[in-house]
Write a protein that holds these residues in place. Structure first.
Motif, PDB file in Angstrom:
ATOM      1  N   GLY B  39      10.338 -13.520  10.098  1.00 49.32           N
ATOM      2  CA  GLY B  39      10.649 -14.756   9.973  1.00 49.32           C
ATOM      3  C   GLY B  39      11.971 -14.809  10.558  1.00 49.32           C
ATOM      4  N   ARG B  40      12.963 -14.075  10.468  1.00 55.36           N
ATOM      5  CA  ARG B  40      14.332 -13.952  10.969  1.00 55.36           C
ATOM      6  C   ARG B  40      14.296 -13.294  12.420  1.00 55.36           C
ATOM      7  NH1 ARG B  40      15.637 -12.366   5.741  1.00 55.36           N
ATOM      8  NH2 ARG B  40      15.918 -10.047   6.382  1.00 55.36           N
ATOM      9  N   GLY B  41      13.084 -12.588  12.868  1.00 56.42           N
ATOM     10  CA  GLY B  41      12.982 -12.171  14.157  1.00 56.42           C
ATOM     11  C   GLY B  41      13.408 -10.626  14.195  1.00 56.42           C
ATOM     12  N   GLU B  42      13.494  -9.953  12.824  1.00 55.89           N
ATOM     13  CA  GLU B  42      13.910  -8.592  12.848  1.00 55.89           C
ATOM     14  C   GLU B  42      12.880  -7.740  12.787  1.00 55.89           C
ATOM     15  OE1 GLU B  42      16.515  -8.863   9.421  1.00 55.89           O
ATOM     16  OE2 GLU B  42      17.857 -10.149  10.455  1.00 55.89           O
ATOM     17  N   LEU B  43      12.095  -7.624  13.717  1.00 55.31           N
ATOM     18  CA  LEU B  43      10.768  -6.784  13.655  1.00 55.31           C
ATOM     19  C   LEU B  43      11.145  -5.611  14.068  1.00 55.31           C
ATOM     20  CD1 LEU B  43       7.697  -7.081  13.383  1.00 55.31           C
ATOM     21  CD2 LEU B  43       7.396  -7.601  15.889  1.00 55.31           C
ATOM     22  N   SER B  44      10.692  -4.485  13.365  1.00 54.05           N
ATOM     23  CA  SER B  44      11.088  -3.034  13.809  1.00 54.05           C
ATOM     24  C   SER B  44       9.698  -2.525  14.576  1.00 54.05           C
ATOM     25  CB  SER B  44      11.332  -2.279  12.495  1.00 54.05           C
ATOM     26  OG  SER B  44      10.218  -1.313  12.615  1.00 54.05           O
ATOM     27  N   LEU B  45       9.900  -1.878  15.511  1.00 49.68           N
ATOM     28  CA  LEU B  45       8.854  -1.099  16.309  1.00 49.68           C
ATOM     29  C   LEU B  45       7.887  -0.252  15.690  1.00 49.68           C
ATOM     30  CD1 LEU B  45      10.648  -1.096  19.674  1.00 49.68           C
ATOM     31  CD2 LEU B  45       9.159  -2.791  18.995  1.00 49.68           C
ATOM     32  N   TRP B  46       8.216   0.022  14.543  1.00 44.52           N
ATOM     33  CA  TRP B  46       7.454   0.997  13.710  1.00 44.52           C
ATOM     34  C   TRP B  46       6.844   0.493  12.519  1.00 44.52           C
ATOM     35  CZ3 TRP B  46       5.984   4.701  16.732  1.00 44.52           C
ATOM     36  CH2 TRP B  46       5.229   5.827  16.265  1.00 44.52           C
ATOM     37  N   PRO B  47       5.679   0.840  12.128  1.00 44.65           N
ATOM     38  CA  PRO B  47       5.073   0.471  11.015  1.00 44.65           C
ATOM     39  C   PRO B  47       5.742   0.810   9.586  1.00 44.65           C
ATOM     40  CG  PRO B  47       3.228   1.355  12.172  1.00 44.65           C
ATOM     41  CD  PRO B  47       4.586   1.822  12.730  1.00 44.65           C
ATOM     42  N   GLY B  48       5.949  -0.184   8.749  1.00 43.55           N
ATOM     43  CA  GLY B  48       6.431   0.044   7.480  1.00 43.55           C
ATOM     44  C   GLY B  48       5.797  -0.731   6.218  1.00 43.55           C
ATOM     45  N   GLY B  49       5.933  -0.503   5.090  1.00 44.61           N
ATOM     46  CA  GLY B  49       5.485  -1.486   4.170  1.00 44.61           C
ATOM     47  C   GLY B  49       3.935  -0.888   3.810  1.00 44.61           C
ATOM     48  N   GLY B  50       3.238  -0.214   4.662  1.00 43.23           N
ATOM     49  CA  GLY B  50       1.960  -0.019   4.286  1.00 43.23           C
ATOM     50  C   GLY B  50       0.945  -0.956   4.719  1.00 43.23           C
ATOM     51  N   PHE B  51      -0.335  -0.376   4.519  1.00 42.24           N
ATOM     52  CA  PHE B  51      -1.501  -1.517   5.251  1.00 42.24           C
ATOM     53  C   PHE B  51      -2.067  -2.241   3.866  1.00 42.24           C
ATOM     54  CE2 PHE B  51      -0.697   1.729   8.368  1.00 42.24           C
ATOM     55  CZ  PHE B  51      -0.737   0.871   9.436  1.00 42.24           C
ATOM     56  N   SER B  52      -1.601  -2.436   2.765  1.00 39.78           N
ATOM     57  CA  SER B  52      -2.047  -3.338   1.728  1.00 39.78           C
ATOM     58  C   SER B  52      -2.281  -4.648   2.098  1.00 39.78           C
ATOM     59  CB  SER B  52      -1.239  -2.964   0.534  1.00 39.78           C
ATOM     60  OG  SER B  52       0.141  -3.517   0.636  1.00 39.78           O
ATOM     61  N   VAL B  53      -1.653  -5.022   3.017  1.00 37.13           N
ATOM     62  CA  VAL B  53      -1.787  -6.389   3.206  1.00 37.13           C
ATOM     63  C   VAL B  53      -3.042  -6.964   3.726  1.00 37.13           C
ATOM     64  CG1 VAL B  53      -0.916  -6.087   5.673  1.00 37.13           C
ATOM     65  CG2 VAL B  53      -0.914  -8.419   4.553  1.00 37.13           C
TER      66      VAL B  53
END
Lengths: 293, 276
Positions: B39-53
């Motif tokens: 939402g703040r536009g701070e998207l990293s270019l690498w996956p983080g946080g896992g795929f539980s979503v």
């Protein structure tokens, strides 16, 4: 063309053609008839009396500055989307037609976006251009561009053009590549003997030979950008800000369903139908000429 | 090019691949990240946080939208229903028109042909009115049936059928095959490649519909995944759980992209040879 050998009887074929015919009558011809009828009549404010008004709905339509503006916007939008997506696709197809390593890989990677829904393409572009979350949007702001397509109409139009064209490149790529592959190698060899290569070979040999494909794609792309982009526009801007991305398709939807103006929206539907009929006739005349020559 | 590597071609095609793959990668990455950060536009270019979503959206979905498994189910039903339905009625009508002579045959042909000029978009409002008259609003039948009639598939099959050699028909008749057996045992196997190509094209067509489902199915139990995503975005201003939106977008792209990639060969042939 007709077959010489045929089967006898007419009960079986009648039964076979019936389902298709019924669907056509109920969901195509009847609604089209209703639209034409609706475009020639007008209901009073309470929806009780319906009156025949001739072409008045059409006169109203074409003297309504909002409609004329929307029509102009649609022409601009369709031209931009078609030009952009066909241009990129042609460039890629010319290089994918060369004998290079990994051409199968390149081809697959350029064909898959065909399957992306127009509305989902919008989500992809949100992530790039949305004023708060978009990556490119942040880059633009960093270099001092005042980027916010939620407020700026010109930017909004650019966003919907980019998202719509992006999704359509694959389709055009498939056809341009097939067109290039159907050009006899001997023609290209002969051109090379004569010293035509690079840009000159493309301009004098390949592009003229691709004319039928290009024309076919132009019609398909115009129809695509006029109608199928509804989902893209709806997901990105809902026709706004103001009316700056309201194409004729979005306007039919807004007037007919949101504002419930049935006479006016029927007239708009009829105008769109005539547009498609004109394009289809043009296309078939052209394809017909290609076959006979 | 004299055995040397054609660098220009690799660079142009590489950029082309990135033009499509990079945004897809970003969508995938965004689905695994914290919504507040996106939402703040701070998207990293690498996956983080896992795929539980993905498990979460499949089971729960988002506020005001059915769970994604249900959206997928409706989309799948709609896409398969439209593809199979179109192929079925088109094969039958093309067979009747190509292999029989019956009264009003050419009238039937031109009536079907005419529908080429009436895509669902230009007749939405009046079609909606007709559907309401039949009581088909908010039904699965209403969602699929009006999209099943198609001139393109009929024209394509007619073309294929006209190209079947007369000798084949004669031979079949000599062996005592009636019209039904001829259709089942000879004509359908001969047209298998066409059927496969059309299935891909029509599956994608059905899966990607937006305007028609939006009109005819206001009941959220009939929401397709494309409708679901647009609902999730809304006007794009309030606090949106972007990771869920992106996960849903990935799930929405997966089935049609898989069908196109897996059946690429037939699909490309069918598309370009059918001329539409």
């Amino acid at each position: 063309m007709e077959r010489r050998t045929i089967f006898a009887g007419w009960a079986l074929p009648a039964a076979f053609v019936l389902p298709q015919l019924l669907l056509t009558i109920f969901f195509f011809l009847w609604p089209a008839g209703e639209a034409i009828y609706g475009s020639l009549t007008r209901q009073d404010a309470f929806g009780i009396k319906t009156q025949f008004v001739g072409f008045e709905n059409f006169v109203d339509l074409f003297t309504d500055p909002l409609y004329v503006e929307s029509a102009g916007r649609t022409v601009l939008f369709c031209a931009a989307v078609s030009f952009l997506s066909m241009g990129v696709a042609l460039l890629l197809a010319v290089f994918a037609d060369r004998e290079i390593a990994g051409r199968g890989f390149y081809r697959t990677m350029l064909i898959w976006p065909y399957a992306v829904a127009p509305a989902v393409a919008a989500v992809v572009w949100l992530l790039l251009l949305h004023p708060q979350i978009g990556m490119i949007a942040h880059g633009l702001k960093a270099v001092g561009v005042d980027w916010d397509y939620k407020i700026n109409g010109g930017q909004a139009l650019l966003v919907v053009v980019l998202a719509s064209a992006w999704k359509q490149v694959s389709y055009n790529f498939i056809f341009f590549l097939a067109g290039l592959q159907s050009i006899p190698r001997s023609v290209i060899e002969a051109a090379r003997m004569d010293g035509a290569r690079g840009w000159r070979r493309f301009r004098t040999i390949l592009f003229p030979l691709l004319a039928p494909t290009t024309f076919f794609l132009l019609v398909v792309n115009l129809v695509y950008s006029a109608f199928d982009t509804f989902g893209t526009i709806q997901a990105l801007t809902q026709g706004g800000p103001g009316k700056s991305t309201e194409t004729l398709m979005v306007k039919v939807y807004r007037d007919g369903l949101v504002n419930q103006d049935l006479g006016g929206s029927s007239a708009q539907s009829v105008v769109l139908m005539l547009g498609i009929v004109a394009l289809t006739v043009l296309q078939f005349r052209f394809v017909g000429r290609r076959n006979s020559s | 090019m004299n055995g040397r590597t054609d660098w220009t071609a690799h660079i142009v095609l590489g950029l082309g691949v990135l033009l499509f793959a990079l945004p897809l990668w970003l969508v995938l990455v965004a689905s695994t990240q914290d919504p507040a950060m996106i939402g703040r536009g701070e998207l990293s270019l690498w996956p983080g946080g896992g795929f539980s979503v993905y498990a979460t959206v499949l089971r729960e979905g988002s506020p005001g939208v059915a769970p994604v498994w249900h959206l997928l189910l409706v989309s799948f039903g709609m896409a398969v229903g439209i593809a199979v339905g179109k192929i079925l009625i088109s094969v039958l009508s093309a067979y009747a028109i190509a292999f029989f002579r019956f009264p009003c045959r050419m009238l039937c042909f031109w009536t079907i042909f005419f529908t080429l000029m009436l895509p669902v978009e230009v007749r939405i409002i009046p079609t909606y009115a007709v559907m309401a008259g039949f009581g088909l609003i908010n039904t699965f039948t209403g969602l699929t049936l009006p999209l099943i009639a198609s001139a393109t598939a009929t024209l394509l099959f007619r073309q294929t059928f006209l190209a079947v050699p007369d000798e084949l028909v004669e031979a079949a008749r000599m062996d005592g095959a009636g019209p039904l057996r001829f259709l089942r045992d000879i004509l359908l196997p001969v047209s298998a490649a066409n059927v496969a190509a059309l299935f891909v094209i029509l599956f994608v067509y059905g899966w990607n519909q937006y305007l028609w489902p939006l009109l005819v199915a206001t009941d959220s139990r009939l929401d397709t995944i494309v409708i679901g995503i647009v609902k999730m975005i809304g006007t794009g201003d309030t606090s949106i759980e972007w990771n869920r939106v992106m996960a849903t977008a990935v799930l929405a792209m997966l089935p049609p992209v898989a069908v196109v990639v897996l059946m690429q060969h037939w699909f490309v042939k069918g598309l370009t040879e059918g001329d539409k």
